[in-house]
Design an enzyme around this catalytic site. Structure first.
Site, short mmCIF file in Angstrom:
data_model
loop_
_atom_site.label_atom_id
_atom_site.label_comp_id
_atom_site.label_asym_id
_atom_site.label_seq_id
_atom_site.Cartn_x
_atom_site.Cartn_y
_atom_site.Cartn_z
CB SER A 126 32.95 -31.78 16.68
OG SER A 126 31.63 -31.59 16.19
CG HIS A 177 36.37 -29.45 14.85
ND1 HIS A 177 35.72 -29.22 13.66
CD2 HIS A 177 35.40 -29.59 15.78
CE1 HIS A 177 34.41 -29.24 13.86
NE2 HIS A 177 34.20 -29.45 15.15
#
Length: 201
Positions: A126, A177
């Site tokens: 991610s 993230h």
């Protein structure tokens, strides 16, 4: 831009780096799940563990990028790379794209190591994926005249949805993230102002 019309063979030929990343993801996922393989050893040797990074196992800043345990997580990240990466591989070239992908993931994992407890464990691509959208954000901020309004709106919408997903989903590494996106944005800024992208501005 994000609509794929190539055949399977054309896609492999046009985007070899993306194809290699997807193949690595698949092989590692299978190695972590097939019953006749040493699954636990694969997972424990690749997963990000802050304490072990602090003990010198710095490869754990890289290997979690290619490790997924949950099928939904694996499919989401892999499909996202297949859909959203081709434009960037063409723009950056093979070496440039893999540098962006790895740099964003490593920045996210390094921030995870610095900011989260030593007992924290993590995995998944991610951070790299959000780095791609950080790079896209730099493109629409600094080269907005090169992209139709619809494309710019689509990128912003996906970024907003990504932020919402990060906030509402449990067990998400928000640090990876966020800093993956920051890393991708910084990579894009450097590319557009000091790198090869400067010549095409």
């Amino acid at each position: 831009m994000f609509v794929r019309t190539e055949s399977f063979r054309e896609y492999i030929r046009e985007y070899p780096v993306i194809t290699a990343i997807v193949c690595i993801n698949i092989l590692v996922y299978l190695a972590a799940h097939l019953p006749f393989l040493p699954n636990i050893k694969v997972i424990t040797s690749m997963i990000g563990i802050n304490f072990l990074v602090g003990q010198g196992e710095i490869w754990r800043l890289v290997t979690p990028i290619f490790l997924h345990i949950q099928l939904a997580h694996f499919l989401m990240n892999t499909v996202a790379v297949i859909i959203f990466s081709p434009f960037l591989e063409k723009l950056l070239g093979k070496v440039g794209f893999i540098n962006l992908y790895l740099f964003s993931g490593i920045v996210g994992n390094l921030a995870t190591f610095i900011l989260l407890p030593s007992s924290y464990t993590h995995l998944g691509a991610s951070g790299s994926f959000y780095g791609l959208f950080g790079f896209y954000l730099s493109l629409i901020l600094f080269r907005k005249n090169h992209f139709p309004k619809q494309i710019r709106q689509s990128i912003v919408l996906i970024l907003v949805l990504g932020v919402l997903f990060t906030v509402i989903q449990p067990n998400i590494n928000m640090i990876a993230h966020l800093f993956g996106a920051i890393g991708g944005f910084g990579f894009g800024y450097f590319f557009l102002h000091y790198g090869r992208g400067k010549r095409t501005s």
